[in-house]
Design a protein around this motif. Structure first.
Motif, PDB file in Angstrom:
ATOM      1  N   GLU A   1      42.687  43.132  40.967  1.00  0.00           N
ATOM      2  CA  GLU A   1      42.272  42.710  42.300  1.00  0.00           C
ATOM      3  C   GLU A   1      41.862  41.237  42.295  1.00  0.00           C
ATOM      4  OE1 GLU A   1      42.491  44.121  45.078  1.00  0.00           O
ATOM      5  OE2 GLU A   1      42.509  46.293  44.777  1.00  0.00           O
ATOM      6  N   GLY A   2      42.150  40.551  43.396  1.00  0.00           N
ATOM      7  CA  GLY A   2      41.653  39.197  43.568  1.00  0.00           C
ATOM      8  C   GLY A   2      40.349  39.175  44.345  1.00  0.00           C
ATOM      9  N   PHE A   3      40.136  40.208  45.191  1.00  0.00           N
ATOM     10  CA  PHE A   3      38.955  40.293  46.036  1.00  0.00           C
ATOM     11  C   PHE A   3      38.321  41.664  45.872  1.00  0.00           C
ATOM     12  CE2 PHE A   3      41.592  37.060  47.896  1.00  0.00           C
ATOM     13  CZ  PHE A   3      40.687  36.080  48.290  1.00  0.00           C
ATOM     14  N   ASP A   4      36.993  41.697  45.799  1.00  0.00           N
ATOM     15  CA  ASP A   4      36.305  42.964  45.597  1.00  0.00           C
ATOM     16  C   ASP A   4      36.110  43.707  46.917  1.00  0.00           C
ATOM     17  OD1 ASP A   4      34.166  41.745  46.893  1.00  0.00           O
ATOM     18  OD2 ASP A   4      33.036  41.382  45.053  1.00  0.00           O
ATOM     19  N   ALA A   5      35.484  44.883  46.828  1.00  0.00           N
ATOM     20  CA  ALA A   5      35.330  45.729  48.003  1.00  0.00           C
ATOM     21  C   ALA A   5      34.506  45.052  49.098  1.00  0.00           C
ATOM     22  CB  ALA A   5      34.680  47.049  47.593  1.00  0.00           C
ATOM     23  N   THR A   6      33.543  44.220  48.706  1.00  0.00           N
ATOM     24  CA  THR A   6      32.725  43.532  49.702  1.00  0.00           C
ATOM     25  C   THR A   6      33.571  42.617  50.579  1.00  0.00           C
ATOM     26  OG1 THR A   6      30.790  43.607  48.262  1.00  0.00           O
ATOM     27  CG2 THR A   6      30.764  41.986  50.030  1.00  0.00           C
ATOM     28  N   SER A   7      34.529  41.935  49.976  1.00  0.00           N
ATOM     29  CA  SER A   7      35.416  41.063  50.749  1.00  0.00           C
ATOM     30  C   SER A   7      36.284  41.877  51.705  1.00  0.00           C
ATOM     31  CB  SER A   7      36.299  40.244  49.802  1.00  0.00           C
ATOM     32  OG  SER A   7      35.547  39.263  49.126  1.00  0.00           O
ATOM     33  N   TRP A   8      36.809  42.994  51.232  1.00  0.00           N
ATOM     34  CA  TRP A   8      37.602  43.856  52.109  1.00  0.00           C
ATOM     35  C   TRP A   8      36.750  44.361  53.268  1.00  0.00           C
ATOM     36  CZ3 TRP A   8      42.811  45.417  51.867  1.00  0.00           C
ATOM     37  CH2 TRP A   8      43.536  44.871  50.804  1.00  0.00           C
TER      38      TRP A   8
END
Length: 490
Positions: free
Chosen positions: A427-434
């Motif tokens: 992943e490039g972005f974690d769940a918080t970013s999503w």
């Protein structure tokens, strides 16, 4: 075939080439000769002024002092991106590098926020989002933990790294490459310069930008095209004089008729640009729209860049590894270009410092991991487009109805049905970013988990209100972004 590396030739300078060179000479500690071949006749893209928090890790690993870096590159701090007009015209939200916390242990804050039917944005429960909204900035502390990135002049950053890399032993050769000599096994033996010099190497790192001189042209590695999902294929860039004293500690991305416009504040100027899809808007009209948005005197004529979103099928072929734009390009909506350079460098350094020659299995793992990283970031960027409610132009009608990659469609369905933020590997972005994008685009699960209702409404509302007030009070005492910079830089 195994590969022993004593001589490394980096083809191309710019941010990618000199980031690679600085990492190689620092990490290998003289175990391999590093030479950068760069032509002054070939310009560099040089508009990558916004970054992702990982840039701090890179700078720290190669021993760059933050103050020195900020002074050398006219840098400012970045807490995230403000998205304007993406859901509908007149609405905006922040994707910031912070977290939204938990309430009552496993009772997630976003779920209680939604359950209470609050109309205020979820961002009021996130410290760096409120900081960005108020134009404030302080470095993280035990009381306020969050990530941050930078805005900076990419050309000055390349020059800063060039000086550092050369001080640590990198060789700099200037000249235009006119020929690429191949080995019997298909790899590259040497590059020939216009003046007749021949530069040989064991490993060639292609940092030649969109030309992809070695991997794309010489080795003819096929290109995986993402333009069905990410149709933007051009950008006008135009810096302006800085207006006013204050500096926004965030990048701004404003959705327009046929694409979106960026605004990036530096110490000495403001970067402006318009990323557009030429199949949905005429480039001249896109240029006019950019010029109409400038908030300061232009420092030159708008510069046009052309590109195709996607990546080379393989990133490392024979003894050529591509890093940066030569390997692929994802539009700059989430400022991931330099992050992808870092990702390639990290994979390369892991193999070169393993204490054994690189073999075919190593290259296969490198290629598979890099391809998945591109795909994960691709999906995250598509998420910004496909959730729009705009139908006022051909571009927005297209992106709101297009068929999505299976990986993205699956994770969106999990979120919609069950409120699960599924994560893949690489992943490039974690769940918080999503979550920040889902919340900002008002894309919520169809129903709440019944466990959330076990907390009495009045207790949940009180906790949310207390957190919001505590964050607001804390931020109110923080200095303005430009004052933090002045104090730090002297």
């Amino acid at each position: 075939m195994t590969q022993k590396v004593d001589r490394i030739v980096v083809v191309g300078g710019g941010s990618a080439g000199w980031m690679v060179a600085a990492a190689l000479v620092t990490g290998l500690k003289g175990r391999a000769a590093v030479e950068v071949v760069e032509s002054e006749d070939i310009g560099i893209v040089g508009v990558g002024e916004a970054t992702f928090p990982s840039i701090r890790s890179y700078n720290q690993l190669i021993g760059i002092d933050e103050r020195d870096f900020m002074r050398a590159t006219n840098g400012t701090y970045k807490l995230g991106i403000r998205f304007c007009d993406w859901l509908t015209v007149g609405q905006d939200y922040f994707h910031t590098f912070g977290h939204f916390g938990n309430l009552f242990g496993s009772q997630t804050l976003w779920a209680q926020h939604r359950r209470m039917g609050l109309t205020e944005p979820l961002g009021v429960q996130c410290v760096p989002t409120v900081m960005a909204m108020k134009g404030r900035f302080v470095l993280p502390s035990e009381q306020a933990q969050f990530k941050y990135a930078y805005h900076f002049d990419a050309i000055q950053y390349a020059a800063f790294l060039r000086k550092l890399a050369m001080q640590r032993g990198a060789r700099h050769t200037q000249g235009r490459i006119t020929e690429v000599s191949r080995r019997a096994d298909g790899g590259v033996a040497a590059v020939q310069l216009e003046d007749g010099r021949r530069i040989e190497g064991d490993l060639f790192v292609d940092c030649s930008g969109f030309r992809s001189l070695l991997l794309g042209q010489a080795l003819e590695e096929p290109f995986v095209d993402f333009s069905h999902w990410l149709p933007v294929d051009g950008a006008w860039a135009c810096p302006t004089e800085r207006v006013g004293e204050e500096l926004a500690p965030y990048t701004q991305a404003t959705a327009l008729e046929g694409g979106w416009a960026w605004r990036i504040p530096l110490q000495n100027r403001t970067g402006h640009g318009h990323v557009f899809a030429s199949r949905f808007i005429d480039p001249d009209r896109a240029r006019e729209q950019l010029l109409a948005r400038l908030d300061g005197k232009p420092l030159g004529e708008p510069r046009l860049l052309r590109f195709t979103t996607g990546h080379r099928e393989r990133f490392w072929v024979h003894n050529v590894v591509a890093i940066g734009l030569s390997s692929g390009f994802l539009e700059p909506l989430e400022s991931t270009s330099i992050y992808l350079i870092q990702d390639g460098i990290a994979r390369l350094m892991t193999l070169l410092t393993a204490g054994r020659p690189v073999d075919e299995n190593d290259r296969a793992l490198f290629n598979d991991g890099a391809a998945r990283r591109f795909a994960r970031i691709r999906d995250f960027i598509i998420l910004h487009y496909c959730l729009t409610r705009r139908r006022d132009s051909e571009l927005w009608r297209h992106v709101s109805s297009m068929e999505l990659p299976e990986t993205l469609a699956f994770r969106m369905e999990l979120w919609r049905r069950y409120g699960v933020l599924h994560e893949y590997d690489e992943e490039g972005f974690d769940a918080t970013s999503w979550l920040a994008i889902h919340a900002g685009m008002e894309h919520w699960p169809q129903r709440n988990d019944p466990v959330f209702a076990e907390i009495p409404p009045e207790r949940a509302m009180q906790a949310l209100d207390q957190r919001r007030k505590a964050i607001a009070a804390s931020v109110e005492h923080m200095p303005q972004h430009h004052r933090t910079l002045l104090k730090m830089l002297g």
